[in-house]
Design a protein around this motif. Sequence first.
Motif, PDB file in Angstrom:
ATOM      1  N   LYS A 196     -17.782 -13.069 -22.689  1.00  0.00           N
ATOM      2  CA  LYS A 196     -16.991 -14.236 -22.315  1.00  0.00           C
ATOM      3  C   LYS A 196     -16.395 -14.905 -23.552  1.00  0.00           C
ATOM      4  CE  LYS A 196     -17.079 -18.463 -19.699  1.00  0.00           C
ATOM      5  NZ  LYS A 196     -17.797 -19.361 -18.844  1.00  0.00           N
ATOM      6  N   ASN A 197     -17.141 -14.891 -24.670  1.00  0.00           N
ATOM      7  CA  ASN A 197     -16.695 -15.519 -25.901  1.00  0.00           C
ATOM      8  C   ASN A 197     -15.400 -14.894 -26.406  1.00  0.00           C
ATOM      9  OD1 ASN A 197     -16.798 -17.262 -28.100  1.00  0.00           O
ATOM     10  ND2 ASN A 197     -17.979 -15.817 -29.309  1.00  0.00           N
ATOM     11  N   ILE A 198     -15.339 -13.565 -26.445  1.00  0.00           N
ATOM     12  CA  ILE A 198     -14.129 -12.893 -26.933  1.00  0.00           C
ATOM     13  C   ILE A 198     -12.978 -13.105 -25.953  1.00  0.00           C
ATOM     14  CG2 ILE A 198     -14.569 -10.602 -25.972  1.00  0.00           C
ATOM     15  CD1 ILE A 198     -13.143 -11.247 -29.443  1.00  0.00           C
ATOM     16  N   ARG A 199     -13.283 -13.164 -24.664  1.00  0.00           N
ATOM     17  CA  ARG A 199     -12.238 -13.405 -23.657  1.00  0.00           C
ATOM     18  C   ARG A 199     -11.603 -14.778 -23.864  1.00  0.00           C
ATOM     19  NH1 ARG A 199     -10.233 -11.080 -19.339  1.00  0.00           N
ATOM     20  NH2 ARG A 199      -9.523 -12.293 -17.569  1.00  0.00           N
ATOM     21  N   VAL A 200     -12.416 -15.775 -24.125  1.00  0.00           N
ATOM     22  CA  VAL A 200     -11.900 -17.131 -24.374  1.00  0.00           C
ATOM     23  C   VAL A 200     -11.035 -17.129 -25.636  1.00  0.00           C
ATOM     24  CG1 VAL A 200     -12.577 -19.487 -25.013  1.00  0.00           C
ATOM     25  CG2 VAL A 200     -13.746 -18.314 -23.139  1.00  0.00           C
ATOM     26  N   GLN A 201     -11.482 -16.436 -26.669  1.00  0.00           N
ATOM     27  CA  GLN A 201     -10.707 -16.366 -27.905  1.00  0.00           C
ATOM     28  C   GLN A 201      -9.371 -15.668 -27.692  1.00  0.00           C
ATOM     29  OE1 GLN A 201     -13.331 -14.552 -30.750  1.00  0.00           O
ATOM     30  NE2 GLN A 201     -14.792 -16.226 -30.626  1.00  0.00           N
ATOM     31  N   VAL A 202      -9.364 -14.620 -26.875  1.00  0.00           N
ATOM     32  CA  VAL A 202      -8.115 -13.914 -26.577  1.00  0.00           C
ATOM     33  C   VAL A 202      -7.171 -14.824 -25.792  1.00  0.00           C
ATOM     34  CG1 VAL A 202      -7.120 -12.002 -25.253  1.00  0.00           C
ATOM     35  CG2 VAL A 202      -9.085 -11.601 -26.719  1.00  0.00           C
ATOM     36  N   ILE A 203      -7.704 -15.585 -24.859  1.00  0.00           N
ATOM     37  CA  ILE A 203      -6.860 -16.518 -24.082  1.00  0.00           C
ATOM     38  C   ILE A 203      -6.277 -17.586 -25.000  1.00  0.00           C
ATOM     39  CG2 ILE A 203      -6.921 -18.305 -22.300  1.00  0.00           C
ATOM     40  CD1 ILE A 203      -8.933 -16.462 -20.802  1.00  0.00           C
ATOM     41  N   ILE A 204      -7.073 -18.121 -25.901  1.00  0.00           N
ATOM     42  CA  ILE A 204      -6.571 -19.129 -26.846  1.00  0.00           C
ATOM     43  C   ILE A 204      -5.481 -18.526 -27.725  1.00  0.00           C
ATOM     44  CG2 ILE A 204      -7.190 -20.509 -28.874  1.00  0.00           C
ATOM     45  CD1 ILE A 204      -9.927 -20.980 -27.475  1.00  0.00           C
ATOM     46  N   LEU A 205      -5.711 -17.324 -28.226  1.00  0.00           N
ATOM     47  CA  LEU A 205      -4.700 -16.659 -29.050  1.00  0.00           C
ATOM     48  C   LEU A 205      -3.432 -16.395 -28.244  1.00  0.00           C
ATOM     49  CD1 LEU A 205      -4.160 -15.464 -31.860  1.00  0.00           C
ATOM     50  CD2 LEU A 205      -4.941 -13.270 -30.958  1.00  0.00           C
ATOM     51  N   PHE A 206      -3.584 -15.952 -26.993  1.00  0.00           N
ATOM     52  CA  PHE A 206      -2.439 -15.723 -26.113  1.00  0.00           C
ATOM     53  C   PHE A 206      -1.627 -17.007 -25.955  1.00  0.00           C
ATOM     54  CE2 PHE A 206      -0.677 -16.124 -21.836  1.00  0.00           C
ATOM     55  CZ  PHE A 206       0.183 -15.037 -21.802  1.00  0.00           C
ATOM     56  N   LEU A 207      -2.298 -18.127 -25.691  1.00  0.00           N
ATOM     57  CA  LEU A 207      -1.599 -19.402 -25.504  1.00  0.00           C
ATOM     58  C   LEU A 207      -0.922 -19.865 -26.786  1.00  0.00           C
ATOM     59  CD1 LEU A 207      -4.184 -21.235 -23.228  1.00  0.00           C
ATOM     60  CD2 LEU A 207      -1.987 -20.228 -22.550  1.00  0.00           C
ATOM     61  N   LEU A 208      -1.552 -19.627 -27.922  1.00  0.00           N
ATOM     62  CA  LEU A 208      -0.955 -19.990 -29.204  1.00  0.00           C
ATOM     63  C   LEU A 208       0.328 -19.195 -29.453  1.00  0.00           C
ATOM     64  CD1 LEU A 208      -1.021 -21.430 -31.946  1.00  0.00           C
ATOM     65  CD2 LEU A 208      -2.499 -19.588 -32.752  1.00  0.00           C
ATOM     66  N   ILE A 209       0.270 -17.895 -29.214  1.00  0.00           N
ATOM     67  CA  ILE A 209       1.459 -17.058 -29.424  1.00  0.00           C
ATOM     68  C   ILE A 209       2.552 -17.437 -28.429  1.00  0.00           C
ATOM     69  CG2 ILE A 209       2.332 -14.686 -29.347  1.00  0.00           C
ATOM     70  CD1 ILE A 209      -0.433 -13.809 -30.397  1.00  0.00           C
ATOM     71  N   LEU A 210       2.165 -17.717 -27.195  1.00  0.00           N
ATOM     72  CA  LEU A 210       3.141 -18.150 -26.192  1.00  0.00           C
ATOM     73  C   LEU A 210       3.786 -19.477 -26.611  1.00  0.00           C
ATOM     74  CD1 LEU A 210       4.220 -17.050 -23.535  1.00  0.00           C
ATOM     75  CD2 LEU A 210       2.514 -18.423 -22.354  1.00  0.00           C
TER      76      LEU A 210
ATOM     77  N   PHE B 234       4.921  -8.323 -26.324  1.00  0.00           N
ATOM     78  CA  PHE B 234       3.735  -9.185 -26.305  1.00  0.00           C
ATOM     79  C   PHE B 234       3.182  -9.329 -24.891  1.00  0.00           C
ATOM     80  CE2 PHE B 234       2.274 -13.594 -25.549  1.00  0.00           C
ATOM     81  CZ  PHE B 234       1.049 -13.498 -26.193  1.00  0.00           C
ATOM     82  N   LEU B 235       4.056  -9.552 -23.919  1.00  0.00           N
ATOM     83  CA  LEU B 235       3.595  -9.725 -22.538  1.00  0.00           C
ATOM     84  C   LEU B 235       3.013  -8.427 -21.977  1.00  0.00           C
ATOM     85  CD1 LEU B 235       6.386 -12.050 -21.115  1.00  0.00           C
ATOM     86  CD2 LEU B 235       4.050 -12.665 -21.769  1.00  0.00           C
ATOM     87  N   LEU B 236       3.600  -7.289 -22.318  1.00  0.00           N
ATOM     88  CA  LEU B 236       3.054  -6.005 -21.886  1.00  0.00           C
ATOM     89  C   LEU B 236       1.666  -5.779 -22.479  1.00  0.00           C
ATOM     90  CD1 LEU B 236       3.312  -3.224 -20.489  1.00  0.00           C
ATOM     91  CD2 LEU B 236       4.374  -2.410 -22.614  1.00  0.00           C
ATOM     92  N   ALA B 237       1.542  -6.005 -23.785  1.00  0.00           N
ATOM     93  CA  ALA B 237       0.242  -5.842 -24.437  1.00  0.00           C
ATOM     94  C   ALA B 237      -0.788  -6.797 -23.841  1.00  0.00           C
ATOM     95  CB  ALA B 237       0.379  -6.078 -25.939  1.00  0.00           C
ATOM     96  N   SER B 238      -0.385  -8.029 -23.586  1.00  0.00           N
ATOM     97  CA  SER B 238      -1.300  -9.027 -23.014  1.00  0.00           C
ATOM     98  C   SER B 238      -1.743  -8.626 -21.613  1.00  0.00           C
ATOM     99  CB  SER B 238      -0.626 -10.404 -22.955  1.00  0.00           C
ATOM    100  OG  SER B 238      -0.321 -10.844 -24.239  1.00  0.00           O
TER     101      SER B 238
END
Length: 132
Positions: free
Chosen positions: A4-18, A55-59
């Motif tokens: 769950k920790n890495i998933r949250v970090q990926v979501i935060i990174l996704f939102l930052l890049i967005l 980016f969206l495809l990779a995400s």
Amino acid sequence: MGSKNIRVQVIILFLLILANFIAQIPYYFHLYYNPNNLLAQAKGGLIMLFVLAAFLLASTLLFKRRALGYWLMLIFLAVEFLFYLWNTLGEVIHGFGLFFHLNNPDLLLRAVFAIGYYELICLWIFSRLVTP
């Protein structure tokens, strides 16, 4: 993205890049838009749309836990990190100092560059977390 920790970090990174992509729109109109040269405008816009689509495809693939999504995102993040690193080193090499753009009196430019610098740091930290 098993824990769950890495998933949250990926979501935060996704939102930052967005957020960075969204911030590029007013930044572009503020600095570069020229209605007299629409062909040049289309070229820059198409490049940005291509990068956004990658980016969206990779995400999407990453959130679906596909191996290809991991590798595409890793490539995307590496290229983006190198882009920001190259620009930051260029500032220093040319005598402007580290994070020179944060001194800009224009609030829009300062905000966009702050997002970019923050993303540079987050990309470096994230790369240290996800690579074996």
